[in-house]
Write an enzyme that holds these catalytic residues in place. Structure first.
Site, PDB file in Angstrom:
ATOM      1  N   ASN A  93       0.816  -1.218   0.000  1.00 18.84           N
ATOM      2  CA  ASN A  93       0.000   0.000   0.000  1.00 18.84           C
ATOM      3  C   ASN A  93       0.845   1.260   0.000  1.00 18.84           C
ATOM      4  OD1 ASN A  93      -2.001  -1.865   0.131  1.00 18.84           O
ATOM      5  ND2 ASN A  93      -2.579  -1.426   2.260  1.00 18.84           N
ATOM      6  N   HIS A 131       5.849  -0.623  -2.623  1.00 19.04           N
ATOM      7  CA  HIS A 131       5.397   0.131  -3.805  1.00 19.04           C
ATOM      8  C   HIS A 131       5.479   1.636  -3.604  1.00 19.04           C
ATOM      9  CE1 HIS A 131       2.989  -3.605  -5.308  1.00 19.04           C
ATOM     10  NE2 HIS A 131       4.267  -3.693  -5.569  1.00 19.04           N
ATOM     11  N   GLY A 155      -5.732  -8.981   2.778  1.00 25.24           N
ATOM     12  CA  GLY A 155      -6.308  -8.065   1.800  1.00 25.24           C
ATOM     13  C   GLY A 155      -5.513  -7.833   0.544  1.00 25.24           C
TER      14      GLY A 155
HETATM   15  N1  APR Z   1     -10.686  -6.850   4.423  1.00 29.41           N
HETATM   16  C1  APR Z   1      -9.762  -7.696   3.857  1.00 29.41           C
HETATM   17  N2  APR Z   1      -9.589  -7.825   2.512  1.00 29.41           N
HETATM   18  C2  APR Z   1     -10.410  -7.114   1.708  1.00 29.41           C
HETATM   19  C3  APR Z   1     -11.411  -6.234   2.215  1.00 29.41           C
HETATM   20  C4  APR Z   1     -11.515  -6.122   3.645  1.00 29.41           C
HETATM   21  N3  APR Z   1     -12.401  -5.311   4.212  1.00 29.41           N
HETATM   22  N4  APR Z   1     -12.070  -5.670   1.161  1.00 29.41           N
HETATM   23  C5  APR Z   1     -11.494  -6.183   0.015  1.00 29.41           C
HETATM   24  N5  APR Z   1     -10.521  -7.059   0.347  1.00 29.41           N
HETATM   25  C6  APR Z   1      -9.660  -7.844  -0.537  1.00 29.41           C
HETATM   26  C7  APR Z   1     -10.253  -8.199  -1.905  1.00 29.41           C
HETATM   27  O1  APR Z   1     -11.069  -9.360  -1.816  1.00 29.41           O
HETATM   28  C8  APR Z   1      -8.982  -8.467  -2.715  1.00 29.41           C
HETATM   29  O2  APR Z   1      -8.553  -9.807  -2.581  1.00 29.41           O
HETATM   30  O3  APR Z   1      -8.515  -7.075  -0.819  1.00 29.41           O
HETATM   31  C9  APR Z   1      -7.938  -7.546  -2.040  1.00 29.41           C
HETATM   32  C10 APR Z   1      -7.539  -6.321  -2.853  1.00 29.41           C
HETATM   33  O4  APR Z   1      -6.873  -6.764  -4.000  1.00 29.41           O
HETATM   34  P1  APR Z   1      -6.363  -5.729  -5.123  1.00 29.41           P
HETATM   35  O5  APR Z   1      -7.415  -4.729  -5.385  1.00 29.41           O
HETATM   36  O6  APR Z   1      -5.851  -6.548  -6.244  1.00 29.41           O
HETATM   37  O7  APR Z   1      -5.168  -4.962  -4.393  1.00 29.41           O
HETATM   38  P2  APR Z   1      -3.663  -5.460  -4.100  1.00 29.41           P
HETATM   39  O8  APR Z   1      -3.584  -6.949  -4.057  1.00 29.41           O
HETATM   40  O9  APR Z   1      -3.173  -4.720  -2.945  1.00 29.41           O
HETATM   41  O10 APR Z   1      -2.924  -4.936  -5.427  1.00 29.41           O
HETATM   42  C11 APR Z   1      -1.545  -5.159  -5.535  1.00 29.41           C
HETATM   43  O11 APR Z   1      -1.487  -3.883  -7.565  1.00 29.41           O
HETATM   44  O12 APR Z   1      -2.408  -2.130  -8.631  1.00 29.41           O
HETATM   45  C12 APR Z   1      -1.268  -2.576  -8.036  1.00 29.41           C
HETATM   46  O13 APR Z   1       0.458  -1.345  -6.978  1.00 29.41           O
HETATM   47  C13 APR Z   1      -0.875  -1.714  -6.848  1.00 29.41           C
HETATM   48  O14 APR Z   1      -0.126  -2.392  -4.658  1.00 29.41           O
HETATM   49  C14 APR Z   1      -1.066  -2.649  -5.660  1.00 29.41           C
HETATM   50  C15 APR Z   1      -0.896  -4.019  -6.283  1.00 29.41           C
END
Ligand code: APR
Length: 259
Positions: free
Chosen positions: A106, A134, A206
């Site tokens: 994040n 990141h 998450g």
């Molecule tokens: N509690 C826990 N998890 C949650 C919640 C919650 N309240 N709400 C959503 N999620 C989960 C979703 O189900 C999903 O699996 O959080 C995850 C978010 O995934 P992404 O949107 O893909 O985000 P992330 O995995 O952090 O992305 C990775 O991608 O876009 C790039 O650089 C950016 O750091 C980011 C990287």
């Protein structure tokens, strides 16, 4: 959403308590309950915006005003948000025991704010601050020289000339985030993977686990013999290697799990 079964929470707690060294790996989902949009979930940023238009060095070269406008909007959005019960439970837990390394994808500053709230001083807060693979939404760096600094004030994106420029060399500044196709900061990668290679447990919160090389942290932990606990309301790329999968919201489950 009803939380995970008590037996699963108990199994996860045992895995964490038995571990001398733990890596916690977080993604956008840990900040979702604070009102920060995720990337790929419902209402996710990449559902509305195209990463190739906003989060690549090519996009910045093509239209720095557009990219700055978007990051300014993200900064304002996060600045209006507060750490949630997940950030706070994690910060208290990390400060209350030894051997935990927090690694985050994040770029928001909600982990840091929760750490500063929970710790008696900035020195001790650092123990609960994340290795930010990141980058940071609230820092800028120069596109020409090594100058890097905390973000200062609102961004005026009316023209390229009004965008933030480097006080050292006059070069155009850019948000200090890692864009698609860019290398991650080497020292942070080393710190994250060194902690991971020694971990006896890895708590994943998450993240879809879709974006490499950061997503490799959990595979490295598993290969090193760590017990893997995955907390997510949905399916993730890590479900297959999880020893315990907790289906639920981070803000609801973490206070129970880490109490
Ligand atoms: N509690 C826990 N998890 C949650 C919640 C919650 N309240 N709400 C959503 N999620 C989960 C979703 O189900 C999903 O699996 O959080 C995850 C978010 O995934 P992404 O949107 O893909 O985000 P992330 O995995 O952090 O992305 C990775 O991608 O876009 C790039 O650089 C950016 O750091 C980011 C990287």
């Amino acid at each position: 959403m009803s939380g995970p079964p008590a037996a699963a929470v108990a199994a996860a707690r045992t895995a964490l308590e038995r571990a001398v060294r733990v890596v916690v790996f977080t993604g956008a989902g840990v900040s979702a309950e604070s009102g920060v949009p995720t990337f790929r979930g419902a209402g996710g940023l990449w559902r509305t915006f195209k990463p190739e238009d906003l989060a690549t060095p090519v996009a910045f070269g093509r239209d720095p005003r557009l990219v700055w406008e978007w990051y300014a909007w993200r900064r304002e959005t996060v600045a209006r948000c507060e750490p949630n019960a997940a950030h706070r439970a994690l910060a208290r837990w990390i400060l209350g025991r030894a051997g935990v390394t927090l690694v985050s994808q994040n770029v928001d500053d909600l982990h840091e704010r929760a750490a500063r709230e929970a710790a008696p001083d900035a020195e001790r807060a650092r123990r609960a601050e994340p290795v930010k693979l990141h980058g940071s939404l609230f820092h800028d760096h120069c596109t020409r020289c090594p100058y890097r600094a905390g973000a200062r004030g609102a961004v005026d994106a009316t023209s390229v000339a009004t965008l933030p420029h480097c006080p050292e060399c006059g070069g155009l500044m850019r948000p200090d985030v890692v864009w698609f196709g860019e290398m991650l900061p080497a020292r942070r990668v080393e710190a994250a993977f060194a902690a991971t290679a020694e971990a006896e447990a890895c708590l994943v919160i998450g993240t879809t686990g879709a974006v490499y090389p950061a997503a490799g942290v959990v595979h490295t932990a598993k290969a090193a013999g760590a017990r893997v606990v995955v907390l997510d309301p949905g399916a993730t790329e890590y479900d297959g290697l999880a020893d315990v999968k907790l289906v639920g919201q981070a803000g609801e489950v973490l206070p129970q799990l880490l109490a």
